[in-house]
Design a protein around this motif. Sequence first.
Motif, mmCIF file in Angstrom:
data_model
loop_
_atom_site.group_PDB
_atom_site.id
_atom_site.type_symbol
_atom_site.label_atom_id
_atom_site.label_comp_id
_atom_site.label_asym_id
_atom_site.label_seq_id
_atom_site.Cartn_x
_atom_site.Cartn_y
_atom_site.Cartn_z
ATOM 1 N N THR A 150 13.296 -3.600 5.781
ATOM 2 C CA THR A 150 12.467 -2.483 6.219
ATOM 3 C C THR A 150 11.331 -3.031 7.071
ATOM 4 O OG1 THR A 150 11.281 -0.497 5.473
ATOM 5 C CG2 THR A 150 10.923 -2.507 4.207
ATOM 6 N N ALA A 151 10.593 -2.150 7.717
ATOM 7 C CA ALA A 151 9.496 -2.561 8.590
ATOM 8 C C ALA A 151 8.318 -3.075 7.771
ATOM 9 C CB ALA A 151 9.047 -1.380 9.448
ATOM 10 N N GLY A 152 7.544 -3.989 8.374
ATOM 11 C CA GLY A 152 6.306 -4.429 7.760
ATOM 12 C C GLY A 152 5.331 -3.261 7.652
ATOM 13 N N TYR A 153 4.446 -3.317 6.649
ATOM 14 C CA TYR A 153 3.568 -2.170 6.435
ATOM 15 C C TYR A 153 2.285 -2.576 5.718
ATOM 16 C CZ TYR A 153 4.196 -1.918 1.354
ATOM 17 O OH TYR A 153 4.155 -2.193 0.006
ATOM 18 N N LEU A 154 1.340 -1.664 5.707
ATOM 19 C CA LEU A 154 0.137 -1.780 4.883
ATOM 20 C C LEU A 154 -0.247 -0.385 4.422
ATOM 21 C CD1 LEU A 154 -2.240 -3.591 3.822
ATOM 22 C CD2 LEU A 154 -3.512 -2.835 5.840
ATOM 23 N N SER A 155 -0.487 -0.222 3.126
ATOM 24 C CA SER A 155 -0.963 1.054 2.596
ATOM 25 C C SER A 155 -2.484 1.059 2.616
ATOM 26 C CB SER A 155 -0.447 1.266 1.165
ATOM 27 O OG SER A 155 0.953 1.432 1.167
ATOM 28 N N VAL A 156 -3.035 2.148 3.146
ATOM 29 C CA VAL A 156 -4.474 2.214 3.394
ATOM 30 C C VAL A 156 -5.064 3.444 2.702
ATOM 31 C CG1 VAL A 156 -6.261 2.348 5.168
ATOM 32 C CG2 VAL A 156 -4.160 1.075 5.618
ATOM 33 N N THR A 157 -6.199 3.242 2.044
ATOM 34 C CA THR A 157 -7.007 4.334 1.515
ATOM 35 C C THR A 157 -8.398 4.220 2.129
ATOM 36 O OG1 THR A 157 -7.862 3.104 -0.379
ATOM 37 C CG2 THR A 157 -5.738 4.207 -0.667
ATOM 38 N N SER A 158 -9.291 5.136 1.747
ATOM 39 C CA SER A 158 -10.663 5.075 2.270
ATOM 40 C C SER A 158 -11.359 3.792 1.846
ATOM 41 C CB SER A 158 -11.470 6.289 1.779
ATOM 42 O OG SER A 158 -11.448 6.361 0.363
ATOM 43 N N SER A 213 -2.219 12.798 2.446
ATOM 44 C CA SER A 213 -2.660 11.639 3.242
ATOM 45 C C SER A 213 -3.909 10.969 2.667
ATOM 46 C CB SER A 213 -2.898 12.050 4.698
ATOM 47 O OG SER A 213 -3.888 13.064 4.806
ATOM 48 N N LYS A 214 -4.106 11.088 1.356
ATOM 49 C CA LYS A 214 -5.170 10.297 0.718
ATOM 50 C C LYS A 214 -4.860 8.807 0.859
ATOM 51 C CE LYS A 214 -6.909 13.533 -2.761
ATOM 52 N NZ LYS A 214 -7.030 13.804 -4.215
ATOM 53 N N THR A 215 -3.568 8.512 0.878
ATOM 54 C CA THR A 215 -3.093 7.170 1.220
ATOM 55 C C THR A 215 -2.244 7.293 2.468
ATOM 56 O OG1 THR A 215 -3.068 6.428 -1.087
ATOM 57 C CG2 THR A 215 -1.698 5.200 0.465
ATOM 58 N N VAL A 216 -2.443 6.372 3.408
ATOM 59 C CA VAL A 216 -1.675 6.354 4.646
ATOM 60 C C VAL A 216 -0.943 5.023 4.750
ATOM 61 C CG1 VAL A 216 -1.768 6.435 7.172
ATOM 62 C CG2 VAL A 216 -3.263 7.928 5.818
ATOM 63 N N VAL A 217 0.337 5.093 5.052
ATOM 64 C CA VAL A 217 1.124 3.879 5.258
ATOM 65 C C VAL A 217 1.189 3.599 6.749
ATOM 66 C CG1 VAL A 217 3.404 2.824 5.030
ATOM 67 C CG2 VAL A 217 2.473 4.202 3.155
#
Length: 451
Positions: A150-158, A213-217
């Motif tokens: 799968t593609a590389g990713y980062l999960s982001v929050t505030s 979208s409280k968390t965005v990948v």
Amino acid sequence: MIYGNSYPLGIRGKHFFLTFVFQIHSNFTMNILLLGSGGREHAMAWKIAQSPKLSKLFIAPGNPGTAQLGTNLLIAADNFPALKTAVMEYNIDLIVVGPEDPLVKGIVDFFTADADLKNIPVIGPDKFGAQLEGSKDFSKQFMFRHNIPTAGYLSVTSENITEGINFLKSLHAPYVLKADGLAAGKGVLILNDLDETISELKAMLNGKFGSASKTVVIEEFLSGIECSVFVMTDGKNYKILPEAKDYKRIGEGDKGLNTGGMGAVSPVSFADAEFMRKVEERIIKPTVDGLRNEGIVYKGFIFFGLIKVNGEPVTIEYNARMGDPETEVVMLRIKSDFVDLLEGVAHGNLNEKTIQIDERTAVTVMLVSGGYPEDYEKGKEITGLNTVEGSIVFHAGTASKEDQIVTNGGRVMAISSYGNSKTEALAVSFANAKRIQYEGKYFRSDIGFDL
């Protein structure tokens, strides 16, 4: 169902007993409840209705198309208490879940926890397993744990937005932002400008898509050609269904806004035997094994959104149910008794079932409302349905109004056809798409253009 008494039997008695059980089981027909109201559910109802194992089919809430195949129940697919009442009243033996919302909200858990319902099989994963679709972060972590490409990713929050911005800066355009939760198909943004992407990231974290979208990948962009692969699994065994390719953009040549899907084709020419061998070995089997090894209860469908990158399959996403409009071509190509396969999922013996695939091409062309996927009007009278020849019309967004069928959604009908080739099948669907009329009708005339 009780097949006999529990006292010991002799050899002859055992033989008679087993024969008796087999005869009862083989002649047993079921009342099935199918949840959903779109084209996917109409296609599934069409296939279920062909089974000699079916006694009565109920669809909640259904649409005017499903009403021709069974009994519609005016119950929302996520109204679990009302569904319980219907299940008890109509002696339902099996429940098939079409859309994702009831799964993500825990319909399987609701049935399992209820003394009156716990023995009625529900085709679909439990709430935890449904996170494969309900949470992009969950699914990406799962893929990485099981070495699924799968593609590389980062999960982001505030809380780690600075890290997210730095990750974006390390990537090359275009940039991919995905809302972690369900956002009615609108939670994915693909942008070319870095500053705009950073601005959109902040907007998403601040509630652009609500709690979804409280968390965005943030994902690495993959370049290639996409297809959808589907399996049925009983939690251990699986059967691979026909693959399909759908077309999301509203405009010809895959341009314009994303939609729920403007059409689909099966089989997919580039998904040849070698490609599918890699898909099964690297993606399907590790997924099913991973679910089982992690103790995740998963009896239902898995949708694999794949992309072919430099000849190799890579996973974009999972869905915890069948796709739409892909189902409208996949069901056409399943020659086996679909209810028999569903029984295999429910009873954990899917390995004992056989699946036969129609070698013909199946296509579907979606008729949509004017203005879709943005603002559109409902209630437009549909005419010409009685002039359709050689296609199966699956209702997606329709309603009955007095003696008329009217539009009731953005995607209105899926015109599905067989052919000995893609060109032949599409010619039939396009001809019938022109016969059906309503104000504002639109469809793409280039479905399958890239195959």
